[in-house]
Design a protein around this motif. Structure first.
Motif, PDB file in Angstrom:
ATOM      1  N   ASN A  20       0.818  -1.215   0.000  1.00  0.00           N
ATOM      2  CA  ASN A  20       0.000   0.000   0.000  1.00  0.00           C
ATOM      3  C   ASN A  20       0.849   1.261   0.000  1.00  0.00           C
ATOM      4  OD1 ASN A  20      -3.080  -0.641   0.269  1.00  0.00           O
ATOM      5  ND2 ASN A  20      -2.042  -2.161   1.535  1.00  0.00           N
ATOM      6  N   LEU A  21       1.991   1.213   0.635  1.00  0.00           N
ATOM      7  CA  LEU A  21       2.910   2.349   0.573  1.00  0.00           C
ATOM      8  C   LEU A  21       3.406   2.543  -0.857  1.00  0.00           C
ATOM      9  CD1 LEU A  21       4.309   4.472   2.371  1.00  0.00           C
ATOM     10  CD2 LEU A  21       6.174   2.839   2.697  1.00  0.00           C
ATOM     11  N   PHE A  22       3.744   1.449  -1.519  1.00  0.00           N
ATOM     12  CA  PHE A  22       4.151   1.491  -2.919  1.00  0.00           C
ATOM     13  C   PHE A  22       3.052   2.093  -3.789  1.00  0.00           C
ATOM     14  CE2 PHE A  22       3.866  -0.827  -7.016  1.00  0.00           C
ATOM     15  CZ  PHE A  22       5.052  -0.411  -7.609  1.00  0.00           C
ATOM     16  N   ASN A  23       1.823   1.683  -3.559  1.00  0.00           N
ATOM     17  CA  ASN A  23       0.704   2.170  -4.357  1.00  0.00           C
ATOM     18  C   ASN A  23       0.519   3.676  -4.196  1.00  0.00           C
ATOM     19  OD1 ASN A  23      -1.672   1.700  -6.051  1.00  0.00           O
ATOM     20  ND2 ASN A  23      -2.881   2.143  -4.218  1.00  0.00           N
ATOM     21  N   VAL A  24       0.641   4.178  -2.970  1.00  0.00           N
ATOM     22  CA  VAL A  24       0.461   5.610  -2.714  1.00  0.00           C
ATOM     23  C   VAL A  24       1.605   6.425  -3.302  1.00  0.00           C
ATOM     24  CG1 VAL A  24       0.479   7.340  -0.871  1.00  0.00           C
ATOM     25  CG2 VAL A  24      -0.991   5.335  -0.683  1.00  0.00           C
ATOM     26  N   ILE A  25       2.848   5.936  -3.134  1.00  0.00           N
ATOM     27  CA  ILE A  25       4.007   6.699  -3.629  1.00  0.00           C
ATOM     28  C   ILE A  25       3.989   6.781  -5.152  1.00  0.00           C
ATOM     29  CG2 ILE A  25       6.519   6.774  -3.776  1.00  0.00           C
ATOM     30  CD1 ILE A  25       6.606   5.438  -1.018  1.00  0.00           C
ATOM     31  N   LEU A 242       5.953   5.888  13.583  1.00  0.00           N
ATOM     32  CA  LEU A 242       5.645   6.464  12.280  1.00  0.00           C
ATOM     33  C   LEU A 242       4.146   6.567  12.018  1.00  0.00           C
ATOM     34  CD1 LEU A 242       8.340   4.518  10.227  1.00  0.00           C
ATOM     35  CD2 LEU A 242       8.464   6.904  10.979  1.00  0.00           C
ATOM     36  N   GLU A 243       3.377   5.555  12.445  1.00  0.00           N
ATOM     37  CA  GLU A 243       1.940   5.567  12.169  1.00  0.00           C
ATOM     38  C   GLU A 243       1.259   4.406  12.887  1.00  0.00           C
ATOM     39  OE1 GLU A 243      -0.932   7.186  11.674  1.00  0.00           O
ATOM     40  OE2 GLU A 243       0.182   8.152  10.036  1.00  0.00           O
ATOM     41  N   HIS A 244      -0.049   4.565  13.129  1.00  0.00           N
ATOM     42  CA  HIS A 244      -0.906   3.484  13.602  1.00  0.00           C
ATOM     43  C   HIS A 244      -1.793   3.021  12.443  1.00  0.00           C
ATOM     44  CE1 HIS A 244      -0.349   6.085  17.251  1.00  0.00           C
ATOM     45  NE2 HIS A 244      -0.165   4.915  17.846  1.00  0.00           N
ATOM     46  N   ILE A 245      -1.966   1.716  12.318  1.00  0.00           N
ATOM     47  CA  ILE A 245      -2.979   1.172  11.415  1.00  0.00           C
ATOM     48  C   ILE A 245      -4.006   0.474  12.308  1.00  0.00           C
ATOM     49  CG2 ILE A 245      -3.477  -0.386   9.493  1.00  0.00           C
ATOM     50  CD1 ILE A 245      -0.553  -0.070   8.637  1.00  0.00           C
ATOM     51  N   TYR A 268      -7.653   5.124   4.078  1.00  0.00           N
ATOM     52  CA  TYR A 268      -6.327   4.524   4.229  1.00  0.00           C
ATOM     53  C   TYR A 268      -5.342   5.037   3.188  1.00  0.00           C
ATOM     54  CZ  TYR A 268      -8.183   1.607   7.878  1.00  0.00           C
ATOM     55  OH  TYR A 268      -8.742   1.179   9.047  1.00  0.00           O
ATOM     56  N   HIS A 269      -5.853   5.579   2.109  1.00  0.00           N
ATOM     57  CA  HIS A 269      -4.968   6.263   1.159  1.00  0.00           C
ATOM     58  C   HIS A 269      -4.349   7.479   1.845  1.00  0.00           C
ATOM     59  CE1 HIS A 269      -3.591   8.577  -2.321  1.00  0.00           C
ATOM     60  NE2 HIS A 269      -3.669   7.452  -3.024  1.00  0.00           N
ATOM     61  N   ASP A 270      -5.147   8.210   2.596  1.00  0.00           N
ATOM     62  CA  ASP A 270      -4.636   9.368   3.343  1.00  0.00           C
ATOM     63  C   ASP A 270      -3.665   8.926   4.435  1.00  0.00           C
ATOM     64  OD1 ASP A 270      -6.282  10.954   1.788  1.00  0.00           O
ATOM     65  OD2 ASP A 270      -7.913  10.997   3.254  1.00  0.00           O
ATOM     66  N   LEU A 271      -3.983   7.823   5.126  1.00  0.00           N
ATOM     67  CA  LEU A 271      -3.126   7.334   6.193  1.00  0.00           C
ATOM     68  C   LEU A 271      -1.745   6.957   5.659  1.00  0.00           C
ATOM     69  CD1 LEU A 271      -4.079   4.973   9.092  1.00  0.00           C
ATOM     70  CD2 LEU A 271      -2.064   4.459   7.728  1.00  0.00           C
ATOM     71  N   PHE A 272      -1.703   6.266   4.529  1.00  0.00           N
ATOM     72  CA  PHE A 272      -0.414   5.852   3.977  1.00  0.00           C
ATOM     73  C   PHE A 272       0.331   7.041   3.368  1.00  0.00           C
ATOM     74  CE2 PHE A 272      -1.925   1.609   4.675  1.00  0.00           C
ATOM     75  CZ  PHE A 272      -0.766   0.871   4.868  1.00  0.00           C
ATOM     76  N   GLY A 273      -0.408   8.061   2.923  1.00  0.00           N
ATOM     77  CA  GLY A 273       0.244   9.286   2.490  1.00  0.00           C
ATOM     78  C   GLY A 273       0.965   9.962   3.648  1.00  0.00           C
ATOM     79  N   LYS A 274       0.332   9.976   4.819  1.00  0.00           N
ATOM     80  CA  LYS A 274       0.966  10.540   6.018  1.00  0.00           C
ATOM     81  C   LYS A 274       2.155   9.690   6.458  1.00  0.00           C
ATOM     82  CE  LYS A 274      -3.305  12.633   7.792  1.00  0.00           C
ATOM     83  NZ  LYS A 274      -4.354  12.561   8.843  1.00  0.00           N
ATOM     84  N   GLN A 277       5.093  10.617   4.364  1.00  0.00           N
ATOM     85  CA  GLN A 277       5.649  11.904   4.811  1.00  0.00           C
ATOM     86  C   GLN A 277       6.457  11.738   6.094  1.00  0.00           C
ATOM     87  OE1 GLN A 277       2.345  14.625   5.163  1.00  0.00           O
ATOM     88  NE2 GLN A 277       1.787  14.447   3.002  1.00  0.00           N
ATOM     89  N   ASN A 278       5.953  10.934   7.021  1.00  0.00           N
ATOM     90  CA  ASN A 278       6.666  10.722   8.278  1.00  0.00           C
ATOM     91  C   ASN A 278       7.985   9.989   8.064  1.00  0.00           C
ATOM     92  OD1 ASN A 278       4.624  11.968   9.745  1.00  0.00           O
ATOM     93  ND2 ASN A 278       3.544  10.057  10.202  1.00  0.00           N
ATOM     94  N   ILE A 279       7.995   9.032   7.132  1.00  0.00           N
ATOM     95  CA  ILE A 279       9.236   8.326   6.818  1.00  0.00           C
ATOM     96  C   ILE A 279      10.270   9.296   6.258  1.00  0.00           C
ATOM     97  CG2 ILE A 279      10.275   6.608   5.276  1.00  0.00           C
ATOM     98  CD1 ILE A 279       7.650   5.029   5.487  1.00  0.00           C
ATOM     99  N   MET A 280       9.837  10.144   5.329  1.00  0.00           N
ATOM    100  CA  MET A 280      10.793  11.071   4.701  1.00  0.00           C
ATOM    101  C   MET A 280      11.329  12.083   5.702  1.00  0.00           C
ATOM    102  SD  MET A 280      10.988   9.684   1.868  1.00  0.00           S
ATOM    103  CE  MET A 280      12.223  10.824   1.247  1.00  0.00           C
ATOM    104  N   LYS A 281      10.521  12.494   6.670  1.00  0.00           N
ATOM    105  CA  LYS A 281      11.009  13.391   7.731  1.00  0.00           C
ATOM    106  C   LYS A 281      12.107  12.716   8.536  1.00  0.00           C
ATOM    107  CE  LYS A 281       6.678  15.986   8.317  1.00  0.00           C
ATOM    108  NZ  LYS A 281       5.511  16.210   9.212  1.00  0.00           N
ATOM    109  N   GLN A 282      11.886  11.435   8.848  1.00  0.00           N
ATOM    110  CA  GLN A 282      12.888  10.694   9.610  1.00  0.00           C
ATOM    111  C   GLN A 282      14.171  10.471   8.798  1.00  0.00           C
ATOM    112  OE1 GLN A 282      12.815   9.453  12.855  1.00  0.00           O
ATOM    113  NE2 GLN A 282      11.018  10.756  13.065  1.00  0.00           N
ATOM    114  N   VAL A 283      14.015  10.188   7.524  1.00  0.00           N
ATOM    115  CA  VAL A 283      15.190   9.969   6.653  1.00  0.00           C
ATOM    116  C   VAL A 283      16.036  11.233   6.582  1.00  0.00           C
ATOM    117  CG1 VAL A 283      15.911   9.561   4.279  1.00  0.00           C
ATOM    118  CG2 VAL A 283      14.107   8.158   5.283  1.00  0.00           C
ATOM    119  N   GLN A 284      15.376  12.380   6.491  1.00  0.00           N
ATOM    120  CA  GLN A 284      16.084  13.648   6.317  1.00  0.00           C
ATOM    121  C   GLN A 284      16.550  14.267   7.630  1.00  0.00           C
ATOM    122  OE1 GLN A 284      13.121  15.825   4.145  1.00  0.00           O
ATOM    123  NE2 GLN A 284      13.239  14.473   2.362  1.00  0.00           N
ATOM    124  N   ALA A 285      16.127  13.691   8.756  1.00  0.00           N
ATOM    125  CA  ALA A 285      16.474  14.278  10.072  1.00  0.00           C
ATOM    126  C   ALA A 285      17.967  14.106  10.365  1.00  0.00           C
ATOM    127  CB  ALA A 285      15.653  13.599  11.157  1.00  0.00           C
TER     128      ALA A 285
END
Length: 285
Positions: A20-25, A242-245, A268-274, A277-285
């Motif tokens: 689902n992350l792949f699908n959203v990205i 990073l997130e709750h499902i 859940y499309h919105d949830l995986f979009g968030k 975003q949270n993953i990329m914030k952590q990667v760039q931190a």
């Protein structure tokens, strides 16, 4: 960039998250790849379907020893770090245990009498699927009877495109296949569940990733199922949540049909979009 989606145990929702992350990205227009690194039991294609572009057989080299040329000097056996060569000089017998051979070539190097040649053995396959115009899927799969999927996992990850954001759907557990996947990642998403078993195996994954000096965060799947043991642990250890499902029966229904919740359940499309975003914030931190 490579992001691995992993878990300390099977059944926590790792493939649910990766697909689902792949699908959203990919829907953002970014060049995206998903690699199914669970070569012993790949299942990403149950949820992501595409057109086969290429299939490659993977092979290994197995030594073949000619006993007629062999002097039984023992050098090949001495050089083999994996105890893959059995030698009985008294009865002029020497044999390779193929399942133990790691294709290192040490025995061929050691032999001074040209008694060792090599043969190719098919170990599995790598299939590439096109998913739309800007995304593809790579599936690794071992042949039945191959004792270790580690070589094919490495070969499949090597095929990742440099310009793509690559998601690695890791094998479960914390053994060699897990390490072969996460050691190639720039960031690791650990998927867990709020149960005592989930917490125990999460701790094993965290310890392993810390030893590997990998950046990581956690997704809690089936949130609300039980006591929130995981959140307390994450706070104590200073680990990013990073997130709750949520624990939602609709997810089970969609998943059982081999469909994506980011397509069937809009929230859940919105949830995986968030989550992205949270993953990329952590990667760039």
């Amino acid at each position: 960039m490579k992001i691995a989606i992993a878990s300390g145990k099977g059944g926590t929702g790792k493939t649910l998250v990766s697909t689902n992350l792949f699908n959203v990205i990919r829907q953002t227009g970014q060049k995206t790849q998903l690699i199914d690194c669970d070569a012993e039991e790949p299942n990403v294609c149950e949820f992501i379907r595409g057109k086969v572009e290429e299939e490659t057989l993977t092979t290994t080299h197995i030594p073949v020893i000619d006993a007629r040329k062999c002097t039984f000097c023992g050098k090949c056996q001495e050089y083999c770090s994996y105890n893959a060569i059995i030698m009985l000089p008294a009865i002029k017998t020497i044999q390779v245990v193929e399942d133990l051979c790691h294709d290192c070539g040490a025995c061929v190097y050691a032999c001074q009498y040209d008694a060792i040649t090599e043969k190719e053995k098919v170990t599995g396959s790598i299939t590439q699927y096109a998913i739309g115009s800007n995304a593809d899927l790579l599936e690794s799969q071992t042949e039945i009877g191959i004792y270790s999927p580690v070589p094919i996992i490495g070969q499949t990850i090597n095929m990742a495109e440099a310009e793509a954001l690559t998601l690695l759907d890791s094998p479960p557990g914390t053994s060699c296949p897990f390490i072969a996947t996460v050691e190639r990642a720039d960031y690791v998403v650990l998927v867990t569940e709020p149960t005592p078993f989930g917490l125990n195996d999460l701790k094993l994954s965290v310890e392993t990733l810390r030893r590997l000096k990998k950046k990581f965060g956690v997704v809690i799947n089936r949130f609300g199922l039980g006591k929130e043991l995981i959140e307390d642990y994450l706070k104590r250890e200073g680990i990013a949540l990073l997130e709750h499902i949520p624990f939602d029966k609709r997810i089970a229904r969609v998943y059982a049909k081999g469909e994506l919740i980011t397509e069937e359940l809009p929230e859940y499309h919105d949830l995986f979009g968030k989550l992205y975003q949270n993953i990329m914030k952590q990667v760039q931190a």
